[in-house]
Design a protein around this motif. Sequence first.
Motif, mmCIF file in Angstrom:
data_model
loop_
_atom_site.group_PDB
_atom_site.id
_atom_site.type_symbol
_atom_site.label_atom_id
_atom_site.label_comp_id
_atom_site.label_asym_id
_atom_site.label_seq_id
_atom_site.Cartn_x
_atom_site.Cartn_y
_atom_site.Cartn_z
ATOM 1 N N GLU A 1 0.824 -1.211 0.000
ATOM 2 C CA GLU A 1 0.000 0.000 0.000
ATOM 3 C C GLU A 1 0.857 1.259 0.000
ATOM 4 N N ALA A 2 2.026 1.186 0.688
ATOM 5 C CA ALA A 2 2.938 2.321 0.668
ATOM 6 C C ALA A 2 3.441 2.570 -0.754
ATOM 7 N N ASN A 3 3.739 1.473 -1.457
ATOM 8 C CA ASN A 3 4.191 1.599 -2.832
ATOM 9 C C ASN A 3 3.104 2.218 -3.712
ATOM 10 N N ARG A 4 1.875 1.824 -3.473
ATOM 11 C CA ARG A 4 0.770 2.372 -4.264
ATOM 12 C C ARG A 4 0.621 3.877 -4.007
ATOM 13 N N LEU A 5 0.790 4.291 -2.759
ATOM 14 C CA LEU A 5 0.693 5.719 -2.452
ATOM 15 C C LEU A 5 1.787 6.499 -3.181
ATOM 16 N N VAL A 6 2.984 5.946 -3.253
ATOM 17 C CA VAL A 6 4.060 6.615 -3.986
ATOM 18 C C VAL A 6 3.671 6.775 -5.457
ATOM 19 N N GLN A 7 3.086 5.731 -6.046
ATOM 20 C CA GLN A 7 2.650 5.814 -7.442
ATOM 21 C C GLN A 7 1.569 6.883 -7.623
ATOM 22 N N VAL A 8 0.638 6.949 -6.660
ATOM 23 C CA VAL A 8 -0.436 7.944 -6.737
ATOM 24 C C VAL A 8 0.135 9.358 -6.630
ATOM 25 N N VAL A 9 1.075 9.554 -5.709
ATOM 26 C CA VAL A 9 1.677 10.879 -5.546
ATOM 27 C C VAL A 9 2.480 11.255 -6.792
ATOM 28 N N LEU A 10 3.213 10.302 -7.350
ATOM 29 C CA LEU A 10 3.942 10.576 -8.585
ATOM 30 C C LEU A 10 2.983 10.992 -9.708
ATOM 31 N N GLY A 11 1.851 10.286 -9.823
ATOM 32 C CA GLY A 11 0.874 10.639 -10.848
ATOM 33 C C GLY A 11 0.294 12.015 -10.634
ATOM 34 N N PHE A 12 -0.020 12.340 -9.387
ATOM 35 C CA PHE A 12 -0.587 13.654 -9.096
ATOM 36 C C PHE A 12 0.419 14.763 -9.386
ATOM 37 N N VAL A 13 1.672 14.547 -8.989
ATOM 38 C CA VAL A 13 2.712 15.556 -9.227
ATOM 39 C C VAL A 13 2.917 15.765 -10.722
ATOM 40 N N LEU A 14 2.958 14.661 -11.482
ATOM 41 C CA LEU A 14 3.156 14.784 -12.922
ATOM 42 C C LEU A 14 2.066 15.634 -13.568
ATOM 43 N N VAL A 15 0.826 15.406 -13.164
ATOM 44 C CA VAL A 15 -0.289 16.135 -13.768
ATOM 45 C C VAL A 15 -0.374 17.564 -13.228
ATOM 46 N N ALA A 16 -0.429 17.695 -11.899
ATOM 47 C CA ALA A 16 -0.663 19.012 -11.306
ATOM 48 C C ALA A 16 0.528 19.949 -11.516
ATOM 49 N N VAL A 17 1.723 19.476 -11.164
ATOM 50 C CA VAL A 17 2.894 20.346 -11.314
ATOM 51 C C VAL A 17 3.258 20.505 -12.790
ATOM 52 N N GLY A 18 3.012 19.452 -13.600
ATOM 53 C CA GLY A 18 3.250 19.585 -15.032
ATOM 54 C C GLY A 18 2.393 20.678 -15.650
ATOM 55 N N LEU A 19 1.105 20.716 -15.285
ATOM 56 C CA LEU A 19 0.229 21.783 -15.781
ATOM 57 C C LEU A 19 0.678 23.153 -15.280
ATOM 58 N N LEU A 20 1.140 23.200 -14.023
ATOM 59 C CA LEU A 20 1.642 24.465 -13.474
ATOM 60 C C LEU A 20 2.861 24.944 -14.258
ATOM 61 N N CYS A 21 3.731 24.011 -14.650
ATOM 62 C CA CYS A 21 4.902 24.390 -15.443
ATOM 63 C C CYS A 21 4.496 24.923 -16.814
ATOM 64 N N LEU A 22 3.552 24.257 -17.467
ATOM 65 C CA LEU A 22 3.075 24.748 -18.762
ATOM 66 C C LEU A 22 2.459 26.133 -18.626
ATOM 67 N N LEU A 23 1.718 26.329 -17.544
ATOM 68 C CA LEU A 23 1.119 27.641 -17.298
ATOM 69 C C LEU A 23 2.206 28.683 -17.052
#
Length: 507
Positions: A70-92
Motif C-alpha cells: 500500500e505504501a508503494n501504491r501511495l508513492v505511485q499515486v503521488v507521482l501521478g498527481f505531481v506529474l499532472v498538477a505540477v506539469g500543468l503548473l509548469c506549462l502555465l
Amino acid sequence: MSAATLLSRVLGYGRDMVIAFYLGATGLSDAFFVSFRIPNLLRELLAEGSMASAFVPVLSKRQHSQGPQEANRLVQVVLGFVLVAVGLLCLLGIALAPLAVAAVAPGFLDEPEKFSLAVLLTRVMFPFLLLVSLSSVLMGALNTRGVFFLPALAPALLNAVVITSVLVLAPGMPNPALAAAVGITLGGLAQVLLQCPSALRRGYSLRPLWQPAHPGLREIGLLVLPAVFAMAAGQLNVVVSSVLASFLPEGSITYLFYAFRLVHFPIGVFGVAMAVAALPTLSRHAAGRDFAALREDFSFSLRVLLFLSIPAMAGLIALRVPIVSTLFYRGRFDWAATQGTADALLLYALGVWAMVGLRLLNAAFYALGDTRSPVRGAAASVGANLALSLLLMGPLGYKGLALAGALAATVNFTLLGRMLIRRLQGLRWGAMLGSALKSLLASALMALAAVLLASRGPWGLAGHGPQKALWLTVCVALSIGIYALVCYLLRSEELHYIIKRFKERRQ
C-alpha cells in the motif's frame, strides 16, 4: 546526511563562483537570478517543504499499518498527481512567463532587453519545478525505507551539473546566462535519475497512477496546506526584496543574492542542525507535559546557538571583503561588484543570530503542536520587511533592503520569543543573557583580530584564488582560536559543554 549537505554547500559556492565569473554583477546576472527565483520559490513552497512535513509521515504510517504494498501504491499515486498538477503548473508558467517576470521584477519593464532575457530564462528553467518535485517524492520514499545518504546527494549533483553546463556551454554561447539556465534544468533531471535505481531496488514501482480521490493523497493535502502557508509568508520577504531591487541600479539584485547565500551558510550549519536535533527531545517533553524540562532544554539549546551564531555574525562582518573577493572576484565580477556584495553582506549579517535562533523557536512551537504561532511571526516579519524596505531603500539603496531583512528577522525572533515565554510561563533569560554577553565580548575581540590579520591580504586583486583561499583559511582558523581562548578565559559553559561532548565521543 551531514557529509552530503556539506558537499552540496561547497559545490553550491562553486556554482556561484562559476556563474559570477561569466555573468558578473550585470544585467545578465540580474535577469538570471530573477528568472531562477520564480521556479525556485515554487519549489520551496510545493516540493521540498511539503514533502518534509506531509508526505513522509503519511507514507510511514501507511507502510506501518497497511504494509509495503500500500505504501508503494501511495508513492505511485503521488507521482501521478505531481506529474499532472505540477506539469500543468509548469506549462502555465511557461505560457505566462512575461506576467511572472513583470510581477517579480516590475523594474525590468523599463529595460526591454533585460525583460526579454528574463522571460526566456524563466521558460527554460520552469521544467526544473516538475523535476525537483518528482525528486522530492523519491527522496521521501527512500527516507521512509531508511535510505538517506543518496537522496541527500541530489542537491550536490544539481550544483555539479550546473557548474559543468556553464563551463562547457558558456564559452560558445553569445549569452552565458542561457548556459546556466540549461544547467539548472539538466540538474533537476539528474536529481531524478540519481534516485530511480535505488527506489526500484527498494521495491517501489515508478509507474504513475492517477487517483486524485486516494485517501492517502487527501491526507497529505490536509497536512501540506498549513506548511505551504507558513513557508509562503517567509518567502514573501525574498519576493519583496526582488521587486524593490528591480527598481535600483544594475547589479543590486546580484549583490543581494550572493550576500544572502553567504548568510545562509551559518543558518544551515547551525540553525537547521540544532532544530532537527532538538525537535524530538522537545516533542517528548511536550507530549509528557514536562514543561520544566522543555524550558531547560530549549534555553540551553538557544544558548549554544548564540554561542555559535554570534561569532559567525562577527566573522562575516569582519571578513566580508576577503570572503567575497576569494569566492567571486574574477572574470566579469569586478572590484565594484565585490564591494557591493560585501556591503550587502555586512547588513544582512547583523540578523544572523536572529535567523539562526528562529529555527529553534519554530521547532519549539511545532513540538508543542502549535503551527499558528510561526505563521503569525512570519506574517509580522513580512510586514516589517516591506515597511522597512520602503523606508530604507531611498537613502541606502540595495543596502537598505539588506538591513530591512536583518531587522525583519529580529522582529520575528522577538515576537516568537515573547509568545513562547507566555506559553512556557518563563525561560532562563538570565543565563542566556550572561552567555550572550560573553559571546559578544569574545566575538568583538575576535573580529578586531580578524580585521588586523586580513588587512594585508591580496583582496583588491582579481583572481589569485589559491593565495586568497590560503590567507582566508589562516584568518578564519586563528579567529576561531582567539574566540575559543577568550571564551575559555571567561569560563563559557557552552564551550566546556562542547569540549566535554567531544571527549565523550572519542572514548
